[in-house]
Design a protein around this motif. Structure first.
Motif, PDB file in Angstrom:
ATOM      1  N   LEU A 571      16.651  -8.386 -75.552  1.00 35.45           N
ATOM      2  CA  LEU A 571      16.564  -8.989 -74.407  1.00 35.45           C
ATOM      3  C   LEU A 571      16.780 -10.286 -74.155  1.00 35.45           C
ATOM      4  CD1 LEU A 571      12.472  -9.258 -76.139  1.00 35.45           C
ATOM      5  CD2 LEU A 571      13.864  -7.778 -74.586  1.00 35.45           C
ATOM      6  N   GLY A 572      18.696  -9.762 -74.732  1.00 39.67           N
ATOM      7  CA  GLY A 572      19.363 -11.478 -74.672  1.00 39.67           C
ATOM      8  C   GLY A 572      18.999 -12.466 -75.792  1.00 39.67           C
ATOM      9  N   PHE A 573      18.486 -12.140 -76.911  1.00 36.97           N
ATOM     10  CA  PHE A 573      18.094 -13.304 -78.026  1.00 36.97           C
ATOM     11  C   PHE A 573      19.620 -13.150 -78.070  1.00 36.97           C
ATOM     12  CE2 PHE A 573      13.395 -12.521 -76.956  1.00 36.97           C
ATOM     13  CZ  PHE A 573      13.690 -13.376 -75.936  1.00 36.97           C
ATOM     14  N   LYS A 574      20.571 -12.291 -78.520  1.00 41.52           N
ATOM     15  CA  LYS A 574      21.412 -12.704 -79.793  1.00 41.52           C
ATOM     16  C   LYS A 574      21.007 -12.383 -81.396  1.00 41.52           C
ATOM     17  CE  LYS A 574      25.015 -13.925 -76.186  1.00 41.52           C
ATOM     18  NZ  LYS A 574      24.599 -14.788 -75.869  1.00 41.52           N
ATOM     19  N   THR A 575      20.129 -13.612 -81.435  1.00 38.30           N
ATOM     20  CA  THR A 575      20.447 -13.172 -83.015  1.00 38.30           C
ATOM     21  C   THR A 575      18.765 -13.181 -83.283  1.00 38.30           C
ATOM     22  OG1 THR A 575      20.906 -15.597 -83.762  1.00 38.30           O
ATOM     23  CG2 THR A 575      22.497 -14.237 -83.667  1.00 38.30           C
ATOM     24  N   PRO A 576      18.238 -12.899 -84.254  1.00 40.29           N
ATOM     25  CA  PRO A 576      16.797 -13.021 -84.872  1.00 40.29           C
ATOM     26  C   PRO A 576      16.214 -14.406 -84.725  1.00 40.29           C
ATOM     27  CG  PRO A 576      17.900 -11.577 -86.166  1.00 40.29           C
ATOM     28  CD  PRO A 576      18.848 -12.000 -85.662  1.00 40.29           C
ATOM     29  N   GLN A 577      17.287 -15.643 -85.900  1.00 39.34           N
ATOM     30  CA  GLN A 577      16.880 -16.845 -85.366  1.00 39.34           C
ATOM     31  C   GLN A 577      17.090 -17.000 -84.831  1.00 39.34           C
ATOM     32  OE1 GLN A 577      18.167 -18.877 -88.318  1.00 39.34           O
ATOM     33  NE2 GLN A 577      17.188 -20.158 -87.732  1.00 39.34           N
ATOM     34  N   ASN A 578      17.723 -17.006 -83.630  1.00 38.74           N
ATOM     35  CA  ASN A 578      18.209 -17.409 -81.928  1.00 38.74           C
ATOM     36  C   ASN A 578      16.663 -17.125 -81.035  1.00 38.74           C
ATOM     37  OD1 ASN A 578      18.225 -19.172 -79.722  1.00 38.74           O
ATOM     38  ND2 ASN A 578      19.522 -16.679 -78.974  1.00 38.74           N
ATOM     39  N   ALA A 579      16.196 -15.400 -81.649  1.00 39.46           N
ATOM     40  CA  ALA A 579      14.409 -15.067 -81.078  1.00 39.46           C
ATOM     41  C   ALA A 579      13.947 -15.810 -81.846  1.00 39.46           C
ATOM     42  CB  ALA A 579      14.774 -13.255 -81.368  1.00 39.46           C
ATOM     43  N   VAL A 580      13.292 -16.205 -82.440  1.00 44.24           N
ATOM     44  CA  VAL A 580      11.978 -16.681 -82.770  1.00 44.24           C
ATOM     45  C   VAL A 580      12.104 -18.256 -82.450  1.00 44.24           C
ATOM     46  CG1 VAL A 580      10.559 -17.928 -85.224  1.00 44.24           C
ATOM     47  CG2 VAL A 580      12.538 -15.628 -85.100  1.00 44.24           C
ATOM     48  N   GLY A 581      10.457 -17.815 -82.110  1.00 46.16           N
ATOM     49  CA  GLY A 581      10.258 -19.417 -80.645  1.00 46.16           C
ATOM     50  C   GLY A 581      10.328 -18.883 -78.838  1.00 46.16           C
ATOM     51  N   GLN A 582      11.080 -17.512 -79.020  1.00 41.16           N
ATOM     52  CA  GLN A 582      11.630 -18.054 -77.225  1.00 41.16           C
ATOM     53  C   GLN A 582      10.267 -17.765 -77.373  1.00 41.16           C
ATOM     54  OE1 GLN A 582      13.917 -18.181 -76.102  1.00 41.16           O
ATOM     55  NE2 GLN A 582      15.725 -18.461 -77.482  1.00 41.16           N
ATOM     56  N   PRO A 583       9.705 -17.999 -75.473  1.00 42.60           N
ATOM     57  CA  PRO A 583       8.469 -17.131 -74.458  1.00 42.60           C
ATOM     58  C   PRO A 583       8.729 -15.712 -74.533  1.00 42.60           C
ATOM     59  CG  PRO A 583      10.047 -18.497 -73.275  1.00 42.60           C
ATOM     60  CD  PRO A 583      10.923 -18.634 -74.747  1.00 42.60           C
ATOM     61  N   LEU A 584       7.916 -14.828 -74.261  1.00 40.91           N
ATOM     62  CA  LEU A 584       7.516 -13.908 -73.697  1.00 40.91           C
ATOM     63  C   LEU A 584       6.734 -13.619 -73.175  1.00 40.91           C
ATOM     64  CD1 LEU A 584       8.418 -10.732 -76.871  1.00 40.91           C
ATOM     65  CD2 LEU A 584      10.185 -11.508 -74.541  1.00 40.91           C
ATOM     66  N   ALA A 585       6.484 -12.410 -72.135  1.00 47.85           N
ATOM     67  CA  ALA A 585       4.933 -12.679 -71.402  1.00 47.85           C
ATOM     68  C   ALA A 585       4.738 -11.555 -70.850  1.00 47.85           C
ATOM     69  CB  ALA A 585       5.531 -13.474 -69.804  1.00 47.85           C
ATOM     70  N   TRP A 586       3.541 -10.202 -70.888  1.00 48.24           N
ATOM     71  CA  TRP A 586       3.540  -9.362 -70.813  1.00 48.24           C
ATOM     72  C   TRP A 586       1.982  -8.856 -69.587  1.00 48.24           C
ATOM     73  CZ3 TRP A 586      -1.309  -6.783 -73.472  1.00 48.24           C
ATOM     74  CH2 TRP A 586      -1.560  -5.419 -72.835  1.00 48.24           C
ATOM     75  N   ASN A 587       2.176  -8.311 -69.107  1.00 45.74           N
ATOM     76  CA  ASN A 587       0.614  -8.054 -68.192  1.00 45.74           C
ATOM     77  C   ASN A 587       0.148  -6.895 -68.889  1.00 45.74           C
ATOM     78  OD1 ASN A 587       1.732  -9.313 -65.244  1.00 45.74           O
ATOM     79  ND2 ASN A 587       3.438  -6.957 -65.420  1.00 45.74           N
ATOM     80  N   LYS A 588      -1.436  -8.048 -68.756  1.00 46.38           N
ATOM     81  CA  LYS A 588      -2.581  -6.989 -69.727  1.00 46.38           C
ATOM     82  C   LYS A 588      -2.519  -5.984 -69.282  1.00 46.38           C
ATOM     83  CE  LYS A 588      -4.227 -11.260 -71.099  1.00 46.38           C
ATOM     84  NZ  LYS A 588      -5.275 -11.760 -71.217  1.00 46.38           N
ATOM     85  N   TRP A 589      -2.960  -5.344 -69.789  1.00 45.83           N
ATOM     86  CA  TRP A 589      -3.050  -3.617 -69.200  1.00 45.83           C
ATOM     87  C   TRP A 589      -4.999  -3.271 -68.702  1.00 45.83           C
ATOM     88  CZ3 TRP A 589      -2.035  -0.617 -74.132  1.00 45.83           C
ATOM     89  CH2 TRP A 589      -0.222  -0.290 -74.307  1.00 45.83           C
ATOM     90  N   GLU A 590      -5.894  -4.597 -69.304  1.00 41.81           N
ATOM     91  CA  GLU A 590      -6.561  -4.343 -68.889  1.00 41.81           C
ATOM     92  C   GLU A 590      -7.241  -5.645 -67.823  1.00 41.81           C
ATOM     93  OE1 GLU A 590     -10.257  -3.328 -71.061  1.00 41.81           O
ATOM     94  OE2 GLU A 590      -8.996  -1.454 -71.484  1.00 41.81           O
ATOM     95  N   LYS A 591      -7.138  -5.184 -66.956  1.00 42.00           N
ATOM     96  CA  LYS A 591      -6.847  -6.931 -66.060  1.00 42.00           C
ATOM     97  C   LYS A 591      -7.980  -7.585 -66.188  1.00 42.00           C
ATOM     98  CE  LYS A 591      -2.993  -5.233 -64.197  1.00 42.00           C
ATOM     99  NZ  LYS A 591      -2.571  -5.622 -64.544  1.00 42.00           N
ATOM    100  N   ASP A 592      -8.073  -8.797 -66.373  1.00 42.03           N
ATOM    101  CA  ASP A 592      -8.794  -9.811 -66.390  1.00 42.03           C
ATOM    102  C   ASP A 592      -8.508 -10.792 -65.640  1.00 42.03           C
ATOM    103  OD1 ASP A 592      -8.599 -12.100 -68.667  1.00 42.03           O
ATOM    104  OD2 ASP A 592      -7.861 -10.610 -69.897  1.00 42.03           O
ATOM    105  N   SER A 593      -9.136 -11.558 -64.438  1.00 46.35           N
ATOM    106  CA  SER A 593      -8.896 -12.049 -63.083  1.00 46.35           C
ATOM    107  C   SER A 593      -8.400 -13.686 -63.689  1.00 46.35           C
ATOM    108  CB  SER A 593     -10.210 -12.344 -62.032  1.00 46.35           C
ATOM    109  OG  SER A 593     -11.317 -12.861 -63.110  1.00 46.35           O
ATOM    110  N   LEU A 594      -9.181 -14.106 -65.466  1.00 44.57           N
ATOM    111  CA  LEU A 594      -8.700 -15.307 -65.060  1.00 44.57           C
ATOM    112  C   LEU A 594      -6.692 -15.469 -65.801  1.00 44.57           C
ATOM    113  CD1 LEU A 594     -11.795 -16.659 -67.400  1.00 44.57           C
ATOM    114  CD2 LEU A 594     -10.071 -17.705 -64.594  1.00 44.57           C
ATOM    115  N   ASN A 595      -6.756 -15.246 -66.950  1.00 48.09           N
ATOM    116  CA  ASN A 595      -5.515 -14.453 -67.319  1.00 48.09           C
ATOM    117  C   ASN A 595      -4.454 -13.249 -67.328  1.00 48.09           C
ATOM    118  OD1 ASN A 595      -5.112 -17.163 -68.546  1.00 48.09           O
ATOM    119  ND2 ASN A 595      -6.698 -16.386 -69.714  1.00 48.09           N
ATOM    120  N   PRO A 596      -3.966 -12.468 -66.212  1.00 46.97           N
ATOM    121  CA  PRO A 596      -3.679 -10.928 -66.127  1.00 46.97           C
ATOM    122  C   PRO A 596      -2.745 -11.236 -66.741  1.00 46.97           C
ATOM    123  CG  PRO A 596      -3.540 -12.812 -63.806  1.00 46.97           C
ATOM    124  CD  PRO A 596      -4.478 -13.207 -64.711  1.00 46.97           C
TER     125      PRO A 596
END
Lengths: 807, 220
Positions: A571-596
């Motif tokens: 994902l391109g964060f290079k080190t675990p140190q660096n990765a913690v706190g980084q944002p990630l997003a994911w398309n939910k499997w069961e779509k709810d219209s408010l927060n897909p």
């Protein structure tokens, strides 16, 4: 004339019991090995041969390329079938089987079982695979979404002697009607199932079926006879490039379609990540064939060696026969018929041995191989014919050699033809070298395979697979997993429990994860683990940075991700140190219209853990809590009082989900199965290496005996002159050690090359260290030394006076 | 029947030829019984082997029943001796694995004589040598004299014109020796040409002519 030859041959076999014994035993062992391997290989080659018109059936597979390399799979997107059917007139028909690995609960009244072996496919299935219908009709049996076709045995389990046609059974609680009964599947069909459901029963939305990315279908095509498959494949590869590549590239990979012939499915699919076929391994079949030939060669060389070595004993007979009128042709015929007789005796012994071993072979290979020696005259005839050929192969050189003796010399008691013996003794040395080279090769290969397999079984997987049972959640357990967890945690036998989707060694979800960035979002395909707060604890994963999911942080259920070390890199964060706190997003499997889209942060990094077999590299993994999808539960239990603990879990289950039987499994079972093919290869290698060494040693033993005998007089004189027993043993043994040494030098590079190639298939592997060769060399040397020195010591201990007098 | 012309055989030792046979000229007519005599190493056996076509000299010519032997191919030569020459050895050289009957029968097998015919011929021979009772025994079960009888029977089974015997009585006691020599005489009277190598003056006397050999040369 033949009668006379046979008579002499029999008497000679009887007279030289040691020689005949060594030859018959070593040939019998080798031939038994060949027969057994031959039966196995033959059986492996029979797959799908029974399907009429099968030569026009092909199956798709894809090669997928991403930044971790190339992987192949037999599962392809649904559009493959649709596209080729529409665009290419040479494609007559297509068939798709969806890849689904879930167990189905099948019920008819009180009879309930979970069934793993089933398929869901299109009605064209029976056009591709004309399986025998005992009842019902192939053309219509799958046309209705709630219909089902079952096999004979399955019908017996659920309906006994009743006619199942038109009867209703429940599959995962919904009613289906039996429309057809198939005869039990032929053993050489690449698919194995108990029932077939129509694909339409799954109610897949139309737009899903128009997908070029969803690799979920095993897809067969039937082409018009005479179609150029290479052209078709090239054409379709271009089409896929156009249709699927743009979207795939966004996600960091591409795939390309290939076609494999129906008859190749069984043996050439072993490295596919996903496949539902019964798979063999072409490499292992080849390896076994080669080993069988090795052992046979060693046995044939034994014959040649021993026959030429002892030829001086028969020199007088040869001389006499020539003087009283035998010509060379007649002598060659005589000697060859002797070796044919030996070979025939061996082949009969080995047929009996093979028949005796066959049940064990079937248990070991989990096959049902038959050896119809007595009922198939063609087979019996060809085996006997093979015996004759082997007899001729083994006997022809010694026959030519011996028949070339000059009567005048042998009758005078001279060693037959000095030039000849020179050649034949170097030939003997050469053959011994080949024999030991083959043995050394097998020793090295066996050792390395054994080490790799021990490594596969014992490697630290980065999690703890022991004492974990798991099961599908159903009924109320599925609805209220947390409550169920609390319930079973009341017994001291349960350490912890976790619910979710994605257990190591079990079915895994692949999906995309979004990495928001300054230049827009980047998607990356990963393995997605739906977990809960107790997953890391239950599985024994190790956090390298950040923290585990915690009930103290309410947002952890909706905004937190944990990734593995590989994901950190990919994902391109290079080190675990660096990765913690980084944002990630994911398309939910069961779509709810408010927060897909689920948006969150990485809260921790776990050490890479091998959730797939070690045949595959660890890929990027993302763990998250997502309560709508809970499919499995894993429970860490204590070893003590296990039956009590399981009984407790069972009774808790029955309180929650009385409609479903509890169907649990141990997590480590899945891992044991992963290396079954290698385990079997290793066992077979052991057996055949021991066989090869044993056969080779028998030959060496015989040669040493002859050599000691030939030198009886020399030994006597040396002893009279004051040589010690040790001197004599050294003198006699020395001659045999050089060939073994040379053999090792020849065998080792070959072994290194072959094993290097084999190990390349494993992303996680042992090193081929030098000591393996040293050990193999020393082992070969020791084995040879022990074999030879036995004779040498015997010769050295004999009374010289007696020996000299006998001269 | 046999003409030998200037037969010489030697081997090189230290760069110089050592002669085993030197300038042997010899003629044998059909029906003769010749004894070759001489001390050990005089070349007797070699000469016999040359006549029997088992050995080839370095020089000289050999005419056997009108055939130039040394100009013939190996195959023709063996066909020639197969049909016309029988061998008897000092050490009998019976095949240990075969019975008396089978030993005698073997030359006929090699000449592709039919089964029934073979049976009759062998039966006659056993009869003639009075060894019918021993036909199923193996050589190791016979005395030396009996073994030599079998050896001679075997040599004669294919009705050869010429019988070559290399010290046929060398391993026998005198009584057995006499019997064998008597037999040779008888055979000779029946028309078989015989050449024997012998050490014994007495045995040599059975022949019609004696050839003395010394250091590879015929002594006149």
């Amino acid at each position: 004339m033949i009668k006379n030859y046979l008579k002499t041959a029999l008497r000679n076999i009887n007279r030289y019991k040691g020689f005949s014994g060594i030859n018959i035993v070593s040939l019998s062992i080798a031939l038994t090995g060949c027969l057994i391997i031959g039966l196995f290989v033959w059986d492996e080659l029979q797959y799908d041969k029974f399907i009429k018109g099968g030569e026009n059936i092909y199956r798709f597979y894809t090669k997928r390329t991403d930044n971790t390399g190339v992987t192949s799979t037999a599962s392809v997107p649904p559009m493959f079938a649709t596209y080729v059917q529409q665009q290419y007139p040479e494609v007559e028909n297509t068939n798709r089987i969806i890849m689904l690995n879930s167990k189905m609960l099948v019920e008819n009244g009180d009879v309930k079982t979970y069934e793993e072996k089933w398929i869901a496919t299109e009605p064209s299935f029976f056009n591709f695979f004309p399986l025998k219908f005992l009842k019902g009709e192939p053309n219509t049996s799958l046309s209705d979404p709630n219909s089902i076709v079952i096999t004979e045995d399955f019908a017996k389990t659920f309906f006994g002697s009743q006619d199942p046609i038109g009867k209703v059974i429940k599959i995962n609680k919904s009613d289906v009607v039996v429309k057809g009964v198939l005869a039990n599947l032929p053993p050489h069909f690449h698919l194995d199932f108990k029932f077939i459901m129509p694909l339409s029963a799954l109610g897949l939305p139309k737009e899903r079926m128009q997908n070029w990315q969803w690799q979920q279908f095993f897809t067969y095509i039937k082409v018009k006879p005479g179609t150029n498959i290479q052209q078709l494949q090239n054409k379709f590869q271009l089409a896929v490039k156009k249709e699927a590549d743009p979207k795939n590239k966004e996600r960091g990979f591409t795939f390309s379609p290939y076609l494999q012939a129906l008859k190749d499915i069984h043996l050439t699919s072993s490295d596919f990540i996903y496949d539902n076929a019964k798979r063999g391994n072409a490499d292992y079949v080849k390896a076994l064939t080669i080993i069988a030939i090795f052992v046979l060669i060693i046995a044939i060389f034994n014959f040649i060696n021993l026959a030429t070595a002892r030829s001086f004993r028969r020199a007088k007979e040869i001389g006499v026969r020539k003087v009283i009128g035998a010509d060379r042709r007649q002598l060659v015929l005589q000697f060859t018929s002797e070796s044919v007789l030996l070979a025939m005796a061996s082949i009969i012994i080995s047929v009996i041995a093979a028949l005796l071993i066959l049940p064990s072979l079937n248990r070991f290979t989990e096959k049902n191989i038959s050896f119809p020696f007595f009922s198939n005259p063609l087979l019996a005839l060809s085996i006997l014919l093979a015996g004759i050929v082997i007899g001729i192969l083994a006997g022809i050189y010694p026959a030519l050699f011996m028949s070339g003796f000059q009567p005048i010399k042998v009758l005078k008691g001279l060693k037959p033809g000095a030039g000849n013996t020179g050649f034949s003794s170097s030939l003997r040395k050469g053959l011994v070298i080949v024999q030991f080279a083959l043995s050394a090769l097998l020793i090295v290969c066996t050792t390395i395979v054994y080490r790799q397999i021990t490594f596969l079984h014992n490697k630290d997987l980065g999690f703890n697979k022991d004492q974990v049972i798991y099961f599908d959640v159903r009924g109320d357990v599925e609805k209220h997993p947390e409550t169920f967890k609390q319930e079973i945690l009341r017994t001291p036998g349960v350490v912890s429990a976790t619910a979710g989707y994605g257990l190591p060694g079990d079915v895994l979800a692949g999906d995309e994860i979004i990495v928001p960035g300054k230049e827009g979002d980047k998607t990356q395909s990963v393995n997605l683990f739906i977990v809960d707060h107790d997953y890391i604890k239950t599985m024994g994963l190790q956090l390298v940075k950040g923290r585990d999911f915690s009930r103290n942080f309410a947002t952890d259920t909706s905004e937190a991700f944990i990734i593995n070390e590989t994901a950190v890199r990919e994902l391109g964060f290079k080190t675990p140190q660096n990765a913690v706190g980084q944002p990630l997003a994911w398309n939910k499997w069961e779509k709810d219209s408010l927060n897909p889209v689920k948006k969150g942060k990485i809260i921790g990094v776990v050490k890479d853990f091998h959730y797939k077999s070690l045949h595959e590299k660890v890929s990027a993994a993302v763990l998250q809590i997502y309560s709508p999808v809970i499919a499995k539960m894993a429970v860490k239990v204590k070893a003590a009082d296990l039956p009590k603990t399981i009984a407790f879990i069972k009774s808790a289950w029955n309180k929650f989900s009385p409609d479903y039987p509890l169907d649990y499994k141990f997590l480590d079972e899945n891992f044991a199965i992963m290396y079954k093919a290698e385990d079997k290869l290793s066992s077979l290698l052991w057996i055949f290496t021991v066989m090869a060494i044993f056969v080779g040693c028998m030959g060496l033993f015989g040669l040493a005996a002859f050599s000691a005998e030939q030198r009886t007089k020399e030994i006597g004189i040396r002893k009279v002159l004051g040589a010690s027993v040790m001197n004599i043993v050294t003198m006699l043994s020395k001659n045999f050690l050089k060939p073994v040494f040379i053999a090792s030098v020849i065998a080792f590079p070959v072994a290194w090359w072959a094993m290097n190639k084999w190990l390349e298939d494993f992303p996680y592997r042992v090193n081929i260290s030098w000591w393996i060769f040293a050990v193999a060399g020393i082992a070969a040397l020791l084995i040879a030394l022990i074999t030879v020195s036995f004779q040498a010591i015997k010769a050295a201990l004999s009374n010289p006076v007696k020996n000299l007098r006998a001269e | 029947m046999i003409q030998l012309e200037r037969i010489s055989k030697w081997h090189m030792q230290g760069g110089r030829p050592v002669f085993i046979l030197k300038d042997i000229n010899m003629t044998v007519a059909e029906g003769e019984f010749i004894s070759i005599m001489g001390p050990s190493g005089s070349g007797k056996s070699t000469l016999l082997n040359v006549i029997g076509m088992l050995d080839v000299p370095n020089e000289g010519g050999y005419n056997f029943m009108g055939n130039d032997v040394f100009k013939m191919k190996e195959k023709q030569r063996s066909a020639l001796y197969k049909h016309h020459i029988g061998f008897v050895f000092q050490a009998y050289h019976l095949i240990d694995e075969l019975t008396v009957y089978e030993n005698i029968e073997t030359p006929l097998l090699y000449q592709d004589v039919k089964g029934s015919e073979r049976k009759a011929i062998v039966a006659d021979m056993l009869d003639k040598f009075q060894i019918v009772g021993k036909k199923d025994l193996f050589p190791s079960q016979l005395s030396g004299g009996q073994q030599q009888l079998v050896g001679i029977a075997r040599a004669l089974i294919a009705k050869p014109k010429l019988l070559l015997a290399d010290e046929p009585t060398g391993n026998l006691n005198s009584k057995q020796g006499e019997e064998i020599m008597g037999l040779f005489k008888e055979l000779n009277n029946e028309g078989v040409t015989i050449i024997q190598v012998t050490h014994s003056e007495k045995n040599a006397e059975y022949g019609s002519r004696i050839i003395n050999l010394l250091d590879g040369r015929i002594q006149m």
